[in-house]
Design a protein around this motif. Structure first.
Motif, PDB file in Angstrom:
ATOM      1  N   CYS A 371      -7.352  -0.622   4.538  1.00 24.27           N
ATOM      2  CA  CYS A 371      -6.865  -1.873   3.950  1.00 24.27           C
ATOM      3  C   CYS A 371      -6.644  -1.731   2.447  1.00 24.27           C
ATOM      4  O   CYS A 371      -5.695  -2.292   1.906  1.00 24.27           O
ATOM      5  CB  CYS A 371      -7.852  -3.009   4.240  1.00 24.27           C
ATOM      6  SG  CYS A 371      -7.836  -3.573   5.950  1.00 24.27           S
ATOM      7  N   GLN A 372      -7.502  -0.977   1.785  1.00 16.96           N
ATOM      8  CA  GLN A 372      -7.316  -0.784   0.348  1.00 16.96           C
ATOM      9  C   GLN A 372      -6.036  -0.034   0.040  1.00 16.96           C
ATOM     10  O   GLN A 372      -5.419  -0.231  -1.000  1.00 16.96           O
ATOM     11  CB  GLN A 372      -8.510  -0.034  -0.244  1.00 16.96           C
ATOM     12  CG  GLN A 372      -9.743  -0.890  -0.430  1.00 16.96           C
ATOM     13  CD  GLN A 372     -10.748  -0.229  -1.352  1.00 16.96           C
ATOM     14  OE1 GLN A 372     -10.385   0.398  -2.341  1.00 16.96           O
ATOM     15  NE2 GLN A 372     -12.026  -0.362  -1.027  1.00 16.96           N
ATOM     16  N   MET A 376      -1.837  -0.870   6.990  1.00 19.40           N
ATOM     17  CA  MET A 376      -2.312  -1.910   7.885  1.00 19.40           C
ATOM     18  C   MET A 376      -2.160  -1.540   9.359  1.00 19.40           C
ATOM     19  O   MET A 376      -2.889  -2.059  10.206  1.00 19.40           O
ATOM     20  CB  MET A 376      -1.584  -3.215   7.586  1.00 19.40           C
ATOM     21  CG  MET A 376      -1.786  -3.705   6.155  1.00 19.40           C
ATOM     22  SD  MET A 376      -3.503  -3.635   5.591  1.00 19.40           S
ATOM     23  CE  MET A 376      -4.271  -4.782   6.730  1.00 19.40           C
ATOM     24  N   GLY A 404      -6.500  -6.712   3.041  1.00 18.97           N
ATOM     25  CA  GLY A 404      -5.526  -5.632   3.121  1.00 18.97           C
ATOM     26  C   GLY A 404      -4.102  -6.144   3.183  1.00 18.97           C
ATOM     27  O   GLY A 404      -3.209  -5.652   2.484  1.00 18.97           O
TER      28      GLY A 404
END
Length: 957
Positions: A371-372, A376, A404
């Motif tokens: 997510c960072q 996705m 995210g």
């Protein structure tokens, strides 16, 4: 992490999920983020039924039977800690669970004196006693990312207000009364266990008694307890001696339990240097680490951010075939925290290849990594894998996914995940709303971001600083002044400091070029508070000045209510410097004029800055006025002040005044100029022709050990070259080259001139070759070396460089021709002299004063007065007036031609034309009179020189 159903200690574990039956066993309990309800009966380490003969017992965790017994308290496992909850919800004490005993029969909970004993970090049983004052353990709330501290005992059951274990005297006496010299080792160890729970000091004293009475022979358990007690005191030297004694004197074998107690304390207190030392000692002594060792070290390095040691420990874990899921989680988290996402993904692949089963915390760590990065699709796959593995998604997982999508500005999917919370039976928490605000704000979705912001407040949650910053930026971009006032009030209600609010506001509106909207917004909210707060006022005023809103800045400065003269002077200095750097000199003057001033104690820094500003505006009278005010006050000028004042006079071309300021500064022995002031001194003295001062300044530079850079070396050579010995000049030039500094054309030309005049032609040619190698040769370079050889009478080298000059694409310059004319003429080679004149005429060179003066001088020496008269006629036809050197040469020529009367007439002609005779003029005239035996007239002119005090520097002849 897999979970097992609670059974009797003798029974094997039953996997919670079917796929665990085919997976390798997970060694030891997980230390991060796991929580489970337990039955109070039969809790213990459960062996892997596939590895029943193995000496190391595998723990897959804990599971609850489908049928829960009535009236039994609940137990929990959290961050490697076992604790219980009573029926009323109150929590009992928790203690850290570590690696089990090496024997498979060891149980996690034993009954000793009616108390539960929970297995500790050293594998020994430890009593669980309920206390009011508990230690701190980090716990992740069900609400998401926010961390909260819950209380648990740090070490022993009871501690005093200083953190030391309190001793119950009756209990200690009861324990010790049962121990005699005939007591067995088991009885002594049991007493030591009880003492260690109450007091480290009493336990260590009893340990010394056991040593004195021979109770430590092959008694590793006693050493483990003593080591842990010593570790809490951080007496690392004693711990090291005890480890040595354990092997050398008591014939005990070192194992992981001996070191784990030490490492546990280091992990709790974030002592990564000592934790690393014990681990390295453990490896040096060939002691095999276990899951607890690795888990504690990786948790320690994750907290302290020690990536190098974490990587070493992680590699050692894999080499030892130890499978600790928390180590993988810590490694992934460390890489992600440092932005090394590729390595985080590599750690995930390693975990999969090592067939280590993730627990809930590990799944969340993986989800966070993707997510960072905004990956996705991979994050959704991780989420699906969690569901497939039987994990129930909690609010943390959903929040991570929303964050995210927000970072990827994919608001559609962020809203989809948000809407799915109700389907999953979860309610949004403050992290959920905050992430939605951030996501829509990043996507510049103004209305939706404001909507979620208001939902956040209506749900009873508070926005965080990031939410405020995002919303303020949105309002600035969409020019919503009313909304900005509302948000500012919310920030005040949330306890934000006035200065922080102003900082966010000016940054947001300054970025979008709407700084002029800030003052109306502030006046609608808390303008009066700003006027009473010096920090907020300074932030706002500085922002206005930097955005050229001087009227607004001056208004606030006039209306401010705070009183702090020192702070106010610093603020005005910052504002003036800001205007100066922006080139807004008039604004700087307006701010200075509004500033309150003290006639007796003017601010030295502000005065110096204004002197510099007025100098840049060429208002030297105003600059000098400030200097005179400083001089008349009690202010003591420092090195910076002198530097600025000297530069002012240099810009005003008042070099004598600059020299007087420098002389005044030199009287103050405590002032040592910096590099820039030294440069100004050298240039000033050079322009004034003060060779002695140049030499003194050069040796001052050497004495003060100022670091010389390229500019300093070039300036020293250019300015001091003629003031210091040639050998010293060569030394400084060689030093410059050795240190790798680049020279310039001017410096090389100065060196050529000095070496040429000193007759050092070998050095001169080396300098010339260096200049040609670096492409620094210009027409002045050739003129300089041609002049040097011409004056030395080396006509061959002179002609060689004239030819090189033409080969390099430069035309033979008038200066070079003049040098050849002068050289050939003084050498009496009149044919070559005439040939050079013909070349000059063919090249259509326009003669200058120097050319005509050379011709007058050469013809005059020969007594060819007709040729001299021809030259004078040519000068008159071209409208060229004679200069001082021309008159001096002509007077000398008339003397040689025995025409003293004409020489005297030239003196009268000079006075008529306003040319002042110098010493050479009178010397040549007296010589002319003496040559023609007019001794009386010569004496008169000599007396005239003495009476008028004629002095001069002499001229070329």
């Amino acid at each position: 992490m897999a979970a097992l159903r609670i059974r009797k200690p003798a029974g094997p574990g039953e996997p919670r999920r079917r796929n665990l039956s085919s997976s390798p066993a997970q060694l030891g309990p997980d230390l991060i983020g796991f929580r489970s309800s337990l039955l109070p009966v039969g809790v213990g380490y459960v062996g892997d039924h596939r590895r029943g003969s193995c000496a190391v017992v595998t723990c897959h965790g804990f599971f609850v039977d489908n049928v829960r017994r009535e009236k039994c308290p609940r137990a929990i496992l959290k961050n490697g800690s076992v604790g219980s909850l009573e029926a009323d919800g109150s929590r009992e004490s928790t203690l850290c669970v570590s690696v089990p005993s090496e024997t498979p029969s060891c149980s996690g909970v034993l009954s000793v004196s009616g108390q539960k004993i929970v297995q500790g970090i050293d594998g020994k049983p430890r009593a669980s006693v309920q206390t009011k004052k508990e230690g701190k353990l980090w716990r992740r709330l069900g609400a998401g990312k926010k961390l909260e501290r819950c209380r648990a005992p740090k070490h022993g059951p009871v501690k005093d207000k200083h953190g030391r274990k309190s001793v119950v005297k009756d209990d200690v006496n009861a324990i010790l009364s049962c121990i005699t010299q005939e007591s067995s080792i088991e009885e002594c160890n049991s007493a030591l266990i009880h003492l260690e729970k109450h007091s480290d000091e009493k336990a260590l004293n009893f340990f010394d008694w056991m040593r004195a009475n021979g109770k430590l022979k092959r008694n590793a358990d006693a050493y483990h307890l003593a080591l842990q007690a010593i570790a809490w005191k951080e007496n690392w030297k004693m711990a090291e001696l005890l480890l040595h004694e354990m092997v050398a004197d008591s014939d005990c074998t070192l194992d992981a339990r001996a070191f784990n107690g030490l490492i546990y304390v280091c992990a709790k207190r974030r002592l990564d240097d000592w934790g690393t030392k014990w681990f390295r000692m453990m490896l040096d002594r060939q002691v095999q680490p276990n899951v607890s060792t690795i888990g504690m070290l990786m948790s320690l390095y994750q907290k302290t951010g020690n990536l190098a040691e974490a990587e070493f420990t992680f590699a050692k874990m894999r080499n030892c075939n130890i499978k600790c899921v928390n180590a993988y989680s810590a490694m992934i988290t460390l890489y992600a925290r440092l932005g090394l996402f590729a390595k985080s993904e590599d750690a995930i692949l390693l975990m999969n290849n090592d067939v280590v089963v993730p627990n809930m915390e590990n799944w969340l760590v993986r989800l966070n990594v993707y997510c960072q990065q905004g990956k996705m699709e991979e994050a959704e796959l991780v989420l699906q894998s969690m569901v497939d593995e039987g994990f129930t998604l909690n609010i943390v997982a959903y929040n991570t996914l929303i964050t995210g999508y927000g970072k990827s500005t994919d608001t559609k999917n962020a809203k989809r995940v948000f809407d799915s919370l109700s389907t999953a039976g979860l309610a949004p928490d403050e992290t959920t709303y905050r992430s939605m605000v951030e996501g829509f704000g990043r996507a510049d979705r103004y209305e939706e971001a404001i909507s979620y912001y208001r939902k956040l407040k209506s749900a009873g949650f508070r926005p965080n600083a990031s939410n405020f910053y995002t919303i303020i930026n949105l309002l600035a971009r969409h020019d919503d002044n009313e909304g900005a006032a509302e948000i500012l009030e919310d920030m005040r209600a949330a306890g934000c400091q006035c200065s922080s609010i102003v900082t966010v506001l000016v940054r947001a509106y300054g970025t979008v070029g709407r700084m002029h909207k800030v003052l109306p917004i502030v006046k609608a909210c808390f303008y009066k508070k700003i006027l009473f707060d010096a920090t907020s006022c300074s932030i706002l005023v500085t922002a206005f000045v930097q955005n050229s809103l001087l009227e607004e800045a001056l208004l606030i400065l006039r209306e401010k209510k705070w009183k702090d003269s020192a702070f106010e002077e610093n603020l005005y200095h910052i504002l003036i410097c800001s205007c100066k750097e922006a080139g807004s000199y008039n604004d700087a003057v307006r701010i200075y004029n509004q500033m309150p001033k003290s006639e007796t104690h003017p601010n030295l820094r502000i005065s110096c800055t204004m002197i510099d500003v007025f100098s840049m505006m060429e208002r030297f009278a105003d600059a000098e006025t400030i200097y005179l005010e400083l001089k008349a006050s009690s202010s003591v000028l420092d090195m910076i002040a002198y530097s600025i004042i000297v530069r002012m006079y240099i810009k005003a071309e008042r070099l004598e005044d600059a020299c007087s300021i420098l002389a005044e500064m030199e009287k103050q022995k405590e002032i040592v100029p910096d590099k820039y002031l030294f440069l100004d001194m050298l240039r000033t003295y050079q322009k004034c022709g003060m060779l002695e001062k140049l030499a003194d300044t050069y040796y001052w530079i050497l004495k003060s050990q100022v670091e010389c850079d390229e500019a300093m070396y070039n300036c020293i050579i250019n300015c001091c070259g003629r003031a210091i010995p040639v050998d010293e000049l060569s030394r400084i030039f060689d030093e410059m080259i050795q240190q790798g500094h680049l020279t310039n054309t001017v410096t090389l030309n100065v060196l050529l001139d000095i070496y040429g005049k000193a007759g050092l032609f070998i050095r001169a040619e080396k300098v010339f070759l260096m200049a040609r190698k670096h492409g620094l040769v210009d027409i002045i370079t050739y003129n300089t070396i041609i002049s040097a050889y011409a004056k030395s009478g080396n006509f061959r080298s002179m002609n060689y460089f004239v030819q090189r000059m033409q080969d390099a694409g430069f035309p033979v310059s008038l200066e070079a021709y003049n040098c050849m004319l002068d050289a050939y003429g003084k050498a009496g080679q009149l044919e070559e002299f005439a040939a050079v004149l013909q070349k000059m005429k063919r090249a259509k060179c326009k003669f200058d004063h120097y050319t005509y003066n050379i011709m007058i001088n050469i013809y005059g020496r020969r007594g060819w007065i007709e040729d001299v008269a021809s030259i004078l006629a040519e000068l008159k036809s071209r409208g060229v007036e004679l200069d001082l050197y021309s008159y001096n040469t002509l007077i000398k020529a008339y003397g040689i031609a025995k025409m003293p009367e004409d020489a005297v007439k030239l003196i009268q002609e000079m006075r008529i034309k306003g040319i002042s005779p110098d010493r050479v003029t009178y010397t040549n005239l007296i010589a002319a009179l003496q040559r023609n035996e007019n001794f009386l007239e010569a004496v008169k002119w000599s007396l005239w020189m003495k009476q008028t005090g004629v002095v001069g520097c002499g001229t070329r002849a």
